[in-house]
Design a protein around this motif. Structure first.
Motif, PDB file in Angstrom:
ATOM      1  N   ILE A   2      -5.552  -5.449  12.694  1.00 48.19           N
ATOM      2  CA  ILE A   2      -6.796  -4.874  12.167  1.00 48.19           C
ATOM      3  C   ILE A   2      -6.547  -4.434  10.728  1.00 48.19           C
ATOM      4  O   ILE A   2      -5.799  -3.482  10.488  1.00 48.19           O
ATOM      5  CB  ILE A   2      -7.253  -3.682  13.021  1.00 48.19           C
ATOM      6  CG1 ILE A   2      -7.507  -4.124  14.462  1.00 48.19           C
ATOM      7  CG2 ILE A   2      -8.496  -3.038  12.426  1.00 48.19           C
ATOM      8  CD1 ILE A   2      -7.741  -2.991  15.439  1.00 48.19           C
ATOM      9  N   VAL A   3      -7.155  -5.129   9.784  1.00 44.72           N
ATOM     10  CA  VAL A   3      -6.959  -4.800   8.372  1.00 44.72           C
ATOM     11  C   VAL A   3      -7.820  -3.586   8.025  1.00 44.72           C
ATOM     12  O   VAL A   3      -9.035  -3.609   8.223  1.00 44.72           O
ATOM     13  CB  VAL A   3      -7.338  -5.990   7.468  1.00 44.72           C
ATOM     14  CG1 VAL A   3      -7.110  -5.637   6.001  1.00 44.72           C
ATOM     15  CG2 VAL A   3      -6.521  -7.228   7.853  1.00 44.72           C
ATOM     16  N   PRO A   4      -7.208  -2.503   7.526  1.00 42.35           N
ATOM     17  CA  PRO A   4      -7.988  -1.293   7.216  1.00 42.35           C
ATOM     18  C   PRO A   4      -8.984  -1.545   6.084  1.00 42.35           C
ATOM     19  O   PRO A   4      -8.757  -2.389   5.210  1.00 42.35           O
ATOM     20  CB  PRO A   4      -6.916  -0.285   6.776  1.00 42.35           C
ATOM     21  CG  PRO A   4      -5.621  -0.837   7.233  1.00 42.35           C
ATOM     22  CD  PRO A   4      -5.778  -2.318   7.251  1.00 42.35           C
ATOM     23  N   PRO A   5     -10.083  -0.808   6.078  1.00 40.04           N
ATOM     24  CA  PRO A   5     -11.047  -0.943   4.984  1.00 40.04           C
ATOM     25  C   PRO A   5     -10.407  -0.561   3.655  1.00 40.04           C
ATOM     26  O   PRO A   5      -9.667   0.423   3.567  1.00 40.04           O
ATOM     27  CB  PRO A   5     -12.162   0.041   5.356  1.00 40.04           C
ATOM     28  CG  PRO A   5     -11.557   0.972   6.370  1.00 40.04           C
ATOM     29  CD  PRO A   5     -10.513   0.182   7.075  1.00 40.04           C
ATOM     30  N   GLY A   6     -10.643  -1.388   2.636  1.00 45.68           N
ATOM     31  CA  GLY A   6     -10.109  -1.090   1.318  1.00 45.68           C
ATOM     32  C   GLY A   6      -8.662  -1.492   1.111  1.00 45.68           C
ATOM     33  O   GLY A   6      -8.096  -1.260   0.027  1.00 45.68           O
ATOM     34  N   ALA A   7      -8.029  -2.092   2.135  1.00 50.57           N
ATOM     35  CA  ALA A   7      -6.625  -2.490   1.999  1.00 50.57           C
ATOM     36  C   ALA A   7      -6.501  -3.675   1.048  1.00 50.57           C
ATOM     37  O   ALA A   7      -7.456  -4.418   0.820  1.00 50.57           O
ATOM     38  CB  ALA A   7      -6.051  -2.859   3.364  1.00 50.57           C
ATOM     39  N   ASP A   8      -5.291  -3.855   0.521  1.00 55.85           N
ATOM     40  CA  ASP A   8      -5.038  -4.954  -0.402  1.00 55.85           C
ATOM     41  C   ASP A   8      -5.040  -6.280   0.374  1.00 55.85           C
ATOM     42  O   ASP A   8      -4.125  -6.553   1.164  1.00 55.85           O
ATOM     43  CB  ASP A   8      -3.687  -4.743  -1.098  1.00 55.85           C
ATOM     44  CG  ASP A   8      -3.429  -5.772  -2.174  1.00 55.85           C
ATOM     45  OD1 ASP A   8      -3.670  -5.474  -3.345  1.00 55.85           O
ATOM     46  OD2 ASP A   8      -2.997  -6.899  -1.824  1.00 55.85           O
ATOM     47  N   ALA A   9      -6.065  -7.076   0.164  1.00 54.40           N
ATOM     48  CA  ALA A   9      -6.273  -8.282   0.977  1.00 54.40           C
ATOM     49  C   ALA A   9      -5.115  -9.262   0.850  1.00 54.40           C
ATOM     50  O   ALA A   9      -4.688  -9.866   1.843  1.00 54.40           O
ATOM     51  CB  ALA A   9      -7.578  -8.952   0.567  1.00 54.40           C
ATOM     52  N   GLN A  10      -4.585  -9.421  -0.363  1.00 54.91           N
ATOM     53  CA  GLN A  10      -3.495 -10.373  -0.574  1.00 54.91           C
ATOM     54  C   GLN A  10      -2.243  -9.933   0.177  1.00 54.91           C
ATOM     55  O   GLN A  10      -1.556 -10.742   0.803  1.00 54.91           O
ATOM     56  CB  GLN A  10      -3.205 -10.494  -2.073  1.00 54.91           C
ATOM     57  CG  GLN A  10      -2.273 -11.639  -2.423  1.00 54.91           C
ATOM     58  CD  GLN A  10      -2.053 -11.754  -3.928  1.00 54.91           C
ATOM     59  OE1 GLN A  10      -2.696 -11.066  -4.714  1.00 54.91           O
ATOM     60  NE2 GLN A  10      -1.136 -12.618  -4.319  1.00 54.91           N
ATOM     61  N   THR A  11      -1.955  -8.630   0.135  1.00 51.79           N
ATOM     62  CA  THR A  11      -0.793  -8.089   0.848  1.00 51.79           C
ATOM     63  C   THR A  11      -0.911  -8.356   2.342  1.00 51.79           C
ATOM     64  O   THR A  11       0.022  -8.833   2.979  1.00 51.79           O
ATOM     65  CB  THR A  11      -0.672  -6.577   0.595  1.00 51.79           C
ATOM     66  OG1 THR A  11      -0.333  -6.353  -0.773  1.00 51.79           O
ATOM     67  CG2 THR A  11       0.380  -5.941   1.490  1.00 51.79           C
TER      68      THR A  11
END
Length: 302
Positions: free
Chosen positions: A151-160
Motif C-alpha cells: 500500500i503506497v502511502p499518500p504523497g510518497a515518492d512514486a519513483q522510490t
C-alpha cells in the motif's frame, strides 16, 4: 479479575501448592493476543507470571506450539527468555488457546532517550539468537507481502516505491539458514535501566536468513526513532559479529522486503506504539518515515 473463569481455573492448576492469584494487570503493546500479568502469592512471597491468550485467531495452535517449543529450548541457552509454565494450545481447558510463562524484569523501551546505548545491545542479542542450533529446526520462514499487496502511502515518492516494489518481483536470494526470532524489535526486548533483561514473544521462530530478522528490527527502529536508525542497527549487527548476505543487492532485497511489509499494517503497529507510550507515532508520521527510509535504502536506484 480480567481473566475468564475456565482460564483462571487452568492457571490455578499450574501453580505450586499454597500459591494463589492475587492480582491481574492488562499488558499493552500486543497486537494479536490478550496479555495479562498475574501476581502470584505463596508461602515464599510473590512472583509474576504472564498469560497469553489468543481470541479468535486462526493460527493460535501453531503460534502457541512454536512458542512452547522455543521457550523449552531457550531455557538451556544464554538467551534470556521467559520460562514455560504451561500451555493449552487447543483450548481444551481454557476459553481460548493460552500459554503461561514467567515474567521477566524490565520493560520494552520505545523512548528516543538512551537509544544510542540500546542499539548495540539489541544487535548483540540478535547475534546470540542467530547462533542457536536447536535439535529440531523450526519451520521455514514465511513472508506474505507481494508486489500487489503493498500500500503506497499518500504523497510518497512514486519513483522510490515503484523501484522498491520491483525488488519484490525479483528472485529470492539464496541464503545460509539461521534460527530466527521473526519479530525481534524494540517492543519485544526488555530493559531495566540500560541493561537488557530478556527477549519475549517467541510465537514465530523460523529458519531463514539472518538478514530477515535484521531487516525487521531495522524497519521498526526507522519508524519508531527515525529512518537513520534503521541502517545504524544493520551496522551494529555486523559490528557485533553478525553475518549478513555478502552481495549488497541481496541485503537490499531483505531490507526492502521487510520495510514494504509495514505498508500493510501501519494502523495496527502505530496503535500498539501509541498504547505503549508514544502518542506522537501517528499513521502519518510512520508513512513519512517509511517513505524516507525506503529512499535511504536506495529505492530510487535499480
Amino acid at each position: 479479575m480480567t481473566v475468564r473463569p475456565k482460564t483462571l481455573a487452568w492457571v490455578a492448576a499450574q501453580l505450586a501448592d499454597g500459591e494463589r492469584i492475587v492480582g491481574v494487570d492488562i499488558l499493552v503493546g500486543g497486537i494479536t493476543a490478550e496479555m495479562r500479568r498475574l501476581t502470584i502469592a505463596g508461602p515464599d512471597g510473590t512472583r509474576a507470571l504472564v498469560l497469553r491468550s489468543y481470541v479468535d485467531v486462526p493460527h493460535a495452535k501453531d503460534a502457541l506450539t512454536r512458542e512452547a517449543a522455543a521457550l523449552t529450548m531457550l531455557a538451556a541457552t544464554t538467551v534470556t527468555a521467559p520460562e514455560l509454565v504451561g500451555v493449552d494450545a487447543l483450548a481444551d481447558e481454557c476459553e481460548y488457546p493460552s500459554l503461561l510463562m514467567t515474567a521477566l524484569p524490565g520493560r520494552a523501551v520505545l523512548d528516543d532517550a538512551g537509544l544510542e546505548a540500546r542499539i548495540p545491545l539489541l544487535a548483540r542479542e540478535l547475534v546470540k539468537i542467530h547462533a542457536l542450533q536447536p535439535v529440531e529446526r523450526p519451520p521455514t520462514y514465511q513472508t506474505f507481502t507481494t508486489a500487489g499487496s503493498v500500500i503506497v502511502p499518500p504523497g510518497a515518492d512514486a519513483q522510490t516505491w515503484s523501484a522498491a516494489i520491483d525488488v519484490l518481483r525479483g528472485p529470492v536470494p539464496s541464503y545460509d539458514g539461521r534460527y530466527l526470532h521473526r519479530d525481534f524489535q524494540p517492543g519485544n526486548v526488555l530493559f531495566d535501566g540500560q541493561d537488557l533483561t530478556g527477549v519475549v514473544d517467541w510465537a514465530g521462530p523460523s529458519w531463514g536468513p539472518a538478514d530477515l530478522d535484521v531487516a525487521h528490527c531495522a524497519a521498526n527502529l526507522a519508524l519508531i526513532h527515525g529512518p537513520a536508525r534503521g541502517l545504524e542497527f544493520v551496522a551494529a549487527y555486523e559490528a557485533a559479529g553478525g553475518l549478513l548476505a555478502k552481495a549488497p543487492a541481496d541485503r537490499r532485497y531483505w531490507l526492502i522486503r521487510d520495510a514494504l511489509s509495514f505498508s500493510e499494517e501501519l494502523d495496527a503497529v502505530t496503535g500498539a506504539w501509541r498504547a505503549a507510550g508514544r502518542p506522537d507515532l501517528t499513521v502519518r508520521t510512520a508513512e513519512q518515515r517509511l517513505d524516507t527510509y525506503l529512499q535511504e535504502l536506495g529505492g530510487r536506484h535499480h
